[in-house]
Design a protein around this motif. Structure first.
Motif, PDB file in Angstrom:
ATOM      1  N   MET A 161      -4.387  -4.303   5.518  1.00 44.80           N
ATOM      2  CA  MET A 161      -3.769  -3.123   5.254  1.00 44.80           C
ATOM      3  C   MET A 161      -3.580  -2.949   6.516  1.00 44.80           C
ATOM      4  SD  MET A 161      -3.129  -2.174   2.707  1.00 44.80           S
ATOM      5  CE  MET A 161      -4.049  -2.296   0.728  1.00 44.80           C
ATOM      6  N   THR A 162      -4.728  -3.003   7.245  1.00 43.65           N
ATOM      7  CA  THR A 162      -3.781  -2.805   9.154  1.00 43.65           C
ATOM      8  C   THR A 162      -3.624  -4.175  10.036  1.00 43.65           C
ATOM      9  OG1 THR A 162      -6.468  -2.320  10.162  1.00 43.65           O
ATOM     10  CG2 THR A 162      -4.725  -3.218  12.326  1.00 43.65           C
ATOM     11  N   LYS A 163      -3.189  -5.430   9.184  1.00 40.55           N
ATOM     12  CA  LYS A 163      -1.822  -6.549   9.819  1.00 40.55           C
ATOM     13  C   LYS A 163      -0.838  -5.426   9.282  1.00 40.55           C
ATOM     14  CE  LYS A 163      -1.326 -11.512   9.283  1.00 40.55           C
ATOM     15  NZ  LYS A 163      -1.344 -12.183   8.272  1.00 40.55           N
ATOM     16  N   ALA A 164      -0.283  -5.506   7.889  1.00 43.02           N
ATOM     17  CA  ALA A 164       0.584  -5.490   7.340  1.00 43.02           C
ATOM     18  C   ALA A 164       1.291  -4.029   8.405  1.00 43.02           C
ATOM     19  CB  ALA A 164       0.250  -4.510   5.883  1.00 43.02           C
ATOM     20  N   LYS A 165       0.052  -2.767   8.480  1.00 42.68           N
ATOM     21  CA  LYS A 165       0.659  -1.769   9.441  1.00 42.68           C
ATOM     22  C   LYS A 165       1.437  -2.428  11.225  1.00 42.68           C
ATOM     23  CE  LYS A 165      -0.699   3.003  11.106  1.00 42.68           C
ATOM     24  NZ  LYS A 165      -1.685   3.991  11.770  1.00 42.68           N
ATOM     25  N   ARG A 166       0.612  -3.266  11.640  1.00 44.55           N
ATOM     26  CA  ARG A 166       0.987  -3.467  12.564  1.00 44.55           C
ATOM     27  C   ARG A 166       2.018  -3.988  12.520  1.00 44.55           C
ATOM     28  NH1 ARG A 166      -3.375  -7.274  14.000  1.00 44.55           N
ATOM     29  NH2 ARG A 166      -4.450  -5.304  13.779  1.00 44.55           N
ATOM     30  N   MET A 167       2.379  -5.229  11.030  1.00 44.51           N
ATOM     31  CA  MET A 167       3.494  -5.249  11.431  1.00 44.51           C
ATOM     32  C   MET A 167       5.007  -4.465  11.476  1.00 44.51           C
ATOM     33  SD  MET A 167       4.707  -8.257   7.959  1.00 44.51           S
ATOM     34  CE  MET A 167       2.935  -9.216   7.971  1.00 44.51           C
ATOM     35  N   MET A 168       5.251  -3.379  10.305  1.00 42.46           N
ATOM     36  CA  MET A 168       5.342  -2.184  10.578  1.00 42.46           C
ATOM     37  C   MET A 168       5.877  -1.845  11.614  1.00 42.46           C
ATOM     38  SD  MET A 168       4.974  -0.685   7.061  1.00 42.46           S
ATOM     39  CE  MET A 168       5.977   0.789   7.048  1.00 42.46           C
ATOM     40  N   GLN A 169       5.374  -1.502  12.601  1.00 42.60           N
ATOM     41  CA  GLN A 169       5.250  -1.020  13.602  1.00 42.60           C
ATOM     42  C   GLN A 169       6.466  -2.339  14.866  1.00 42.60           C
ATOM     43  OE1 GLN A 169       1.125  -0.660  14.443  1.00 42.60           O
ATOM     44  NE2 GLN A 169       1.495   1.493  14.569  1.00 42.60           N
ATOM     45  N   GLU A 170       5.309  -3.249  14.387  1.00 42.38           N
ATOM     46  CA  GLU A 170       6.413  -3.760  15.555  1.00 42.38           C
ATOM     47  C   GLU A 170       8.067  -4.476  14.653  1.00 42.38           C
ATOM     48  OE1 GLU A 170       4.312  -7.915  14.713  1.00 42.38           O
ATOM     49  OE2 GLU A 170       2.736  -6.780  15.996  1.00 42.38           O
ATOM     50  N   ASN A 171       8.134  -4.237  13.860  1.00 38.49           N
ATOM     51  CA  ASN A 171       9.641  -4.389  13.042  1.00 38.49           C
ATOM     52  C   ASN A 171      10.735  -2.608  12.724  1.00 38.49           C
ATOM     53  OD1 ASN A 171      10.300  -7.253  11.628  1.00 38.49           O
ATOM     54  ND2 ASN A 171       7.536  -6.794  11.166  1.00 38.49           N
ATOM     55  N   ILE A 172       9.808  -1.814  13.109  1.00 35.37           N
ATOM     56  CA  ILE A 172      10.631  -0.463  12.394  1.00 35.37           C
ATOM     57  C   ILE A 172      12.137  -0.419  13.604  1.00 35.37           C
ATOM     58  CG2 ILE A 172       9.543   0.554  14.577  1.00 35.37           C
ATOM     59  CD1 ILE A 172      10.194   2.330  10.802  1.00 35.37           C
ATOM     60  N   LYS A 173      11.146  -0.707  15.244  1.00 41.79           N
ATOM     61  CA  LYS A 173      12.734  -0.864  16.029  1.00 41.79           C
ATOM     62  C   LYS A 173      13.989  -2.104  15.373  1.00 41.79           C
ATOM     63  CE  LYS A 173      10.604  -4.557  18.780  1.00 41.79           C
ATOM     64  NZ  LYS A 173      10.237  -4.668  20.039  1.00 41.79           N
ATOM     65  N   LEU A 174      14.118  -2.821  14.589  1.00 38.46           N
ATOM     66  CA  LEU A 174      14.782  -3.657  14.311  1.00 38.46           C
ATOM     67  C   LEU A 174      16.542  -2.841  12.442  1.00 38.46           C
ATOM     68  CD1 LEU A 174      12.854  -6.698  13.784  1.00 38.46           C
ATOM     69  CD2 LEU A 174      14.389  -5.756  15.509  1.00 38.46           C
ATOM     70  N   ILE A 175      15.328  -2.056  12.488  1.00 36.18           N
ATOM     71  CA  ILE A 175      16.031  -1.094  11.010  1.00 36.18           C
ATOM     72  C   ILE A 175      16.709  -0.036  11.274  1.00 36.18           C
ATOM     73  CG2 ILE A 175      14.242  -2.529   9.554  1.00 36.18           C
ATOM     74  CD1 ILE A 175      13.756   0.540   9.328  1.00 36.18           C
ATOM     75  N   ASP A 176      17.446   1.001  10.417  1.00 39.71           N
ATOM     76  CA  ASP A 176      18.705   1.487  10.530  1.00 39.71           C
ATOM     77  C   ASP A 176      17.618   2.299   9.286  1.00 39.71           C
ATOM     78  OD1 ASP A 176      20.150  -0.144  12.298  1.00 39.71           O
ATOM     79  OD2 ASP A 176      20.506  -1.126  10.543  1.00 39.71           O
ATOM     80  N   LEU A 177      17.240   2.181   8.165  1.00 42.57           N
ATOM     81  CA  LEU A 177      17.010   2.600   7.731  1.00 42.57           C
ATOM     82  C   LEU A 177      15.430   2.411   6.675  1.00 42.57           C
ATOM     83  CD1 LEU A 177      17.622   5.115   5.102  1.00 42.57           C
ATOM     84  CD2 LEU A 177      18.616   3.178   3.369  1.00 42.57           C
ATOM     85  N   ILE A 178      14.736   4.002   6.405  1.00 43.27           N
ATOM     86  CA  ILE A 178      13.587   3.798   5.475  1.00 43.27           C
ATOM     87  C   ILE A 178      13.917   4.272   4.029  1.00 43.27           C
ATOM     88  CG2 ILE A 178      11.302   3.782   5.170  1.00 43.27           C
ATOM     89  CD1 ILE A 178      10.757   4.316   8.348  1.00 43.27           C
ATOM     90  N   ILE A 179      13.503   3.140   3.142  1.00 40.58           N
ATOM     91  CA  ILE A 179      13.966   3.263   1.787  1.00 40.58           C
ATOM     92  C   ILE A 179      12.010   3.174   1.048  1.00 40.58           C
ATOM     93  CG2 ILE A 179      14.122   2.527  -0.631  1.00 40.58           C
ATOM     94  CD1 ILE A 179      16.657   1.243   1.085  1.00 40.58           C
ATOM     95  N   GLU A 180      11.146   4.195   0.712  1.00 40.73           N
ATOM     96  CA  GLU A 180      10.346   4.438   0.386  1.00 40.73           C
ATOM     97  C   GLU A 180      10.319   4.792  -0.762  1.00 40.73           C
ATOM     98  OE1 GLU A 180       6.455   6.535   1.120  1.00 40.73           O
ATOM     99  OE2 GLU A 180       8.601   7.742   2.377  1.00 40.73           O
ATOM    100  N   LEU A 181       9.455   3.408  -1.322  1.00 38.83           N
ATOM    101  CA  LEU A 181       9.173   3.456  -3.457  1.00 38.83           C
ATOM    102  C   LEU A 181       8.124   4.956  -3.185  1.00 38.83           C
ATOM    103  CD1 LEU A 181      11.483   1.716  -3.049  1.00 38.83           C
ATOM    104  CD2 LEU A 181       9.793   1.160  -5.363  1.00 38.83           C
ATOM    105  N   VAL A 182       8.092   5.666  -4.547  1.00 39.53           N
ATOM    106  CA  VAL A 182       7.033   6.511  -4.980  1.00 39.53           C
ATOM    107  C   VAL A 182       6.508   6.248  -5.782  1.00 39.53           C
ATOM    108  CG1 VAL A 182       6.892   8.148  -2.940  1.00 39.53           C
ATOM    109  CG2 VAL A 182       8.323   8.815  -4.574  1.00 39.53           C
ATOM    110  N   ASP A 183       5.281   6.771  -6.706  1.00 38.20           N
ATOM    111  CA  ASP A 183       5.279   6.713  -8.102  1.00 38.20           C
ATOM    112  C   ASP A 183       5.859   8.335  -8.866  1.00 38.20           C
ATOM    113  OD1 ASP A 183       4.273   7.318 -11.118  1.00 38.20           O
ATOM    114  OD2 ASP A 183       3.539   5.317 -10.458  1.00 38.20           O
ATOM    115  N   ALA A 184       6.888   8.440  -9.523  1.00 36.82           N
ATOM    116  CA  ALA A 184       7.095   9.370  -9.723  1.00 36.82           C
ATOM    117  C   ALA A 184       6.307  10.405 -10.941  1.00 36.82           C
ATOM    118  CB  ALA A 184       8.365   9.771 -11.017  1.00 36.82           C
TER     119      ALA A 184
END
Length: 287
Positions: A1-24
C-alpha cells in the motif's frame, strides 16, 4: 500500500482528472481519505459503482451530496455497463476549464489524462474494461488484483492511468473497517466471520429489517415479543438454510458466509448502509 501511494504521488502531476470509484452501498467507507489530499487542485469525478446493489433513493441522495461539494458524480454498474456511456461527456464537463485553456494556447488535440483510483475490490478493473470496451486489465472478486500502474488510451480525447487499489493501514473508526469487510475489501481469512455477520445483522435490523425477515423467513422477535439477539438471528439463519455440523449442531460459520454472500451479491435486495447525511459527520471528524 505504501508503494502504491508513492506511485500515485509521483504520477499525480501528469494527470488532469481523478476518477474515483466508490461502492454505492458504503460511499464514505469506500473512499480513501488520502485521495482528497493527493488530488488537491485536480478535477474530480466520483463514480458510485455497483449502484444496482444499492438503495435507489440513497444513490440519488449521494449524487446530490457530492455535487453540492463541487465533485461531479454518476451512478454506474461496471458489470452491466449501465451509466458507462455517460462518463465521456462528464469528463468533458469536469475538465472544461482545462480544455478551454488548451484551445486558447492553440493546443487542440491533447487528450484529457485521468487517473482511476479506488480501494481494493471496489470494481476498478471491471470499470476500466467496460469503459474501454475490451479487456485492458485483470479482474477478480478479491482485493489486490491490480499490481502496478498502466496507461490505457481510450480514444483521442481521453487516456486513463490505472493504479493499484489503496487501502489505508489503520482505521480511526471501527465502523469503517466493518463496512469495508462487508463489501469484501478486506481479506475474509483474517476476519471472524460470525462477528462480522452479527455486525451486519445489527445494521440491517435498523435500516432494512424486512430484508432479513423476507429472505430467511425468520422474525426479529421471539414468541414473547422480545427482541432476538444477533447471535439468535444468526442461529435462525443457520436453521433456515440447514447449516449443520455433525448431528444437530449449527454451523454458524457457514451461515455467516451465506449471509455475507447474500448481501454482497444483492440477494438481500438493494441496500445502502451509509446515508448521505452521514457525510457531514464524517467531514466534521476530519476537522
Amino acid at each position: 500500500m505504501t508503494k502504491a501511494k508513492r506511485m500515485m504521488q509521483e504520477n499525480i502531476k501528469l494527470i488532469d482528472l481523478i476518477i474515483e470509484l466508490v461502492d454505492a452501498r458504503v460511499p464514505i467507507a469506500s473512499r480513501n481519505p488520502d485521495i482528497d489530499e493527493l488530488g488537491k487542485g485536480k478535477s474530480r469525478i466520483v463514480l458510485l459503482n455497483k449502484s444496482d446493489l444499492a438503495d435507489e433513493r440513497c444513490n440519488k441522495g449521494w449524487m446530490r451530496c457530492f455535487e453540492d461539494k463541487g465533485i461531479f458524480a454518476l451512478e454506474v454498474n461496471s458489470k452491466s455497463g449501465a451509466g458507462i456511456k455517460a462518463i465521456n461527456s462528464l469528463v468533458q464537463k469536469a475538465c472544461a476549464e482545462k480544455i478551454a485553456r488548451d484551445r486558447k494556447r492553440g493546443i487542440l488535440n491533447r487528450p484529457v489524462r485521468a487517473m482511476v483510483v479506488g480501494i481494493p475490490n471496489v470494481g476498478k478493473s471491471t470499470f476500466i474494461n467496460a469503459f474501454a470496451g475490451k479487456a485492458c486489465t485483470k479482474t477478480g472478486n478479491k482485493p489486490g488484483v491490480t499490481k502496478g500502474k498502466q496507461w490505457i488510451r481510450l480514444n483521442k480525447n481521453l487516456e486513463l492511468l490505472d493504479t493499484p487499489g489503496i487501502l489505508w493501514p489503520k482505521f480511526e473508526d471501527n465502523l469503517v473497517g466493518m463496512h469495508l469487510a462487508f463489501i469484501g475489501s478486506m481479506n475474509d481469512e483474517i476476519i471472524v466471520m460470525e462477528e462480522l455477520a452479527c455486525g451486519l445483522l445489527e445494521i440491517l435490523r435498523e435500516l432494512y429489517p424486512e430484508a432479513v425477515a423476507d429472505r430467511y423467513g425468520i422474525s426479529w422477535r421471539d414468541e414473547a415479543g422480545g427482541a432476538h439477539s444477533m447471535a439468535a438471528m444468526l442461529e435462525g439463519i443457520a436453521r433456515c438454510r440447514r447449516c449443520f455440523l455433525k448431528g444437530e449442531n449449527l454451523d454458524l460459520k457457514k451461515a455467516s458466509d451465506l449471509l455475507l454472500d447474500d448481501f454482497r451479491s444483492g440477494r438481500l435486495g438493494r441496500l445502502t448502509l451509509e446515508r448521505p447525511e452521514e457525510l457531514e459527520t464524517s467531514e466534521q471528524k476530519k476537522i
